[in-house]
Each structure stands twice: as structure tokens, then as C-alpha cells.
Motif scaffolding. Structure first.
Motif, PDB file in Angstrom:
ATOM      1  N   ILE A  88       0.815  -1.219   0.000  1.00  0.00           N
ATOM      2  CA  ILE A  88       0.000   0.000   0.000  1.00  0.00           C
ATOM      3  C   ILE A  88       0.846   1.267   0.000  1.00  0.00           C
ATOM      4  N   MET A  89       2.065   1.188   0.520  1.00  0.00           N
ATOM      5  CA  MET A  89       2.892   2.386   0.589  1.00  0.00           C
ATOM      6  C   MET A  89       3.488   2.785  -0.755  1.00  0.00           C
ATOM      7  N   THR A  90       3.253   2.003  -1.781  1.00  0.00           N
ATOM      8  CA  THR A  90       3.682   2.406  -3.123  1.00  0.00           C
ATOM      9  C   THR A  90       2.488   2.813  -3.973  1.00  0.00           C
ATOM     10  N   ASP A  91       1.282   2.736  -3.397  1.00  0.00           N
ATOM     11  CA  ASP A  91       0.075   3.123  -4.113  1.00  0.00           C
ATOM     12  C   ASP A  91      -0.078   4.644  -4.042  1.00  0.00           C
ATOM     13  N   LYS A  92      -0.019   5.312  -5.193  1.00  0.00           N
ATOM     14  CA  LYS A  92      -0.055   6.769  -5.238  1.00  0.00           C
ATOM     15  C   LYS A  92      -1.315   7.320  -4.594  1.00  0.00           C
ATOM     16  N   GLU A  93      -2.455   6.697  -4.841  1.00  0.00           N
ATOM     17  CA  GLU A  93      -3.711   7.177  -4.266  1.00  0.00           C
ATOM     18  C   GLU A  93      -3.673   7.101  -2.740  1.00  0.00           C
ATOM     19  N   ALA A  94      -3.154   6.005  -2.202  1.00  0.00           N
ATOM     20  CA  ALA A  94      -3.072   5.855  -0.752  1.00  0.00           C
ATOM     21  C   ALA A  94      -2.126   6.893  -0.149  1.00  0.00           C
ATOM     22  N   LEU A  95      -0.995   7.121  -0.801  1.00  0.00           N
ATOM     23  CA  LEU A  95      -0.043   8.107  -0.297  1.00  0.00           C
ATOM     24  C   LEU A  95      -0.610   9.522  -0.387  1.00  0.00           C
ATOM     25  N   ASP A  96      -1.332   9.801  -1.463  1.00  0.00           N
ATOM     26  CA  ASP A  96      -1.962  11.105  -1.620  1.00  0.00           C
ATOM     27  C   ASP A  96      -3.010  11.320  -0.528  1.00  0.00           C
ATOM     28  N   LEU A  97      -3.787  10.291  -0.249  1.00  0.00           N
ATOM     29  CA  LEU A  97      -4.790  10.362   0.808  1.00  0.00           C
ATOM     30  C   LEU A  97      -4.133  10.592   2.167  1.00  0.00           C
ATOM     31  N   LEU A  98      -3.051   9.897   2.422  1.00  0.00           N
ATOM     32  CA  LEU A  98      -2.336  10.036   3.688  1.00  0.00           C
ATOM     33  C   LEU A  98      -1.766  11.443   3.858  1.00  0.00           C
ATOM     34  N   ARG A  99      -1.164  11.947   2.804  1.00  0.00           N
ATOM     35  CA  ARG A  99      -0.611  13.301   2.857  1.00  0.00           C
ATOM     36  C   ARG A  99      -1.728  14.331   3.087  1.00  0.00           C
ATOM     37  N   SER A 100      -2.847  14.182   2.398  1.00  0.00           N
ATOM     38  CA  SER A 100      -3.978  15.103   2.563  1.00  0.00           C
ATOM     39  C   SER A 100      -4.542  15.005   3.977  1.00  0.00           C
ATOM     40  N   TYR A 101      -4.633  13.794   4.484  1.00  0.00           N
ATOM     41  CA  TYR A 101      -5.154  13.562   5.829  1.00  0.00           C
ATOM     42  C   TYR A 101      -4.334  14.327   6.872  1.00  0.00           C
TER      43      TYR A 101
END
Length: 124
Positions: A88-101
Motif C-alpha cells: 500500500i505504501m507504493t500506491d499513489k492514491e493511498a499516499l496522496d490520501l495520507l498526505r492530505s489527511y
């Protein structure tokens, strides 16, 4: 031929660099190399020496062990319903969500977290 450990370490470098908002160029300059070398590290094409990994860890603000976290759990298993994707840590959408969060103020972030938990429980 790429070695799975080199690929894993490269993914962790990319993940941390991305989470810090650091470009490949900025990281390369900070450790005294060309950005193309960072690209090769991140794809696992080139191995990162111990001293270079030490420098990268210092610049990115993590212990060297960060780059090896999750390495033992990289083995493939049969996914179960509700499981996260394998990396999951290489999934761009997940990382984008985490950064936004984490850009949301803490009190609002807590409420959003509670909402997400309720929605996930309702979907199960």
C-alpha cells in the motif's frame, strides 16, 4: 537482475521522499549524487551502499531500519476480504490520501478518522 531487497529498500526511499515532499533532485543534492542515481535506487536497479543509505536516512529523517520495515512480510499470501493491497505504501492514491489527511487540522482529522471507521464498519 533486481534483488527483492533492493526493490523493497528503493520503494521505501521513494515513499519517505514523497511523504516529505522532497524531489529526487533535492535528495540527490543533499547526499551529493545525481538525481538519476536516486531514480536507480528507487527502482531497485542499483543497490544502495550502507554509507549512502545512512546519508539518505539522515536527510529523510528516519533511522536506517525504516528502509527494511515490512521486508519479512513481503511474501505473498492469499488475500482475505478487507485486506489492504500487498504494498500500500507504493500506491499513489493511498499516499496522496495520507498526505492530505495529515494536512487537516488535528481536531478535524480526528472527526474524519471516526467517520471513516464508522463507514468501514457499516460496509463490512
Amino acid at each position: 537482475m533486481k534483488h527483492e531487497v533492493d526493490v523493497h529498500v528503493g520503494k521505501r526511499i521513494r515513499h519517505r521522499r514523497w511523504m516529505n515532499g522532497t524531489t529526487q533532485q533535492q535528495l540527490a543534492e543533499a547526499v551529493g549524487i545525481k538525481f538519476q542515481q536516486i531514480q536507480k535506487y528507487e527502482t531497485g536497479m542499483n543497490r544502495v551502499s550502507a554509507s549512502r543509505l545512512w546519508d539518505i536516512a539522515h536527510v529523510l529523517g528516519v533511522p536506517v531500519s525504516f528502509f527494511f520495515d515490512g521486508l519479512d512480510s513481503d511474501t505473498q499470501t492469499t488475500p482475505k476480504a478487507g485486506d489492504l493491497p500487498g504494498d500500500i505504501m507504493t500506491d499513489k492514491e493511498a499516499l496522496d490520501l495520507l498526505r492530505s489527511y495529515y494536512a487537516i487540522p488535528e481536531n478535524q482529522r480526528r472527526r474524519l478518522f471516526d467517520l471513516a471507521r464508522v463507514l468501514s464498519e457499516a460496509a463490512a
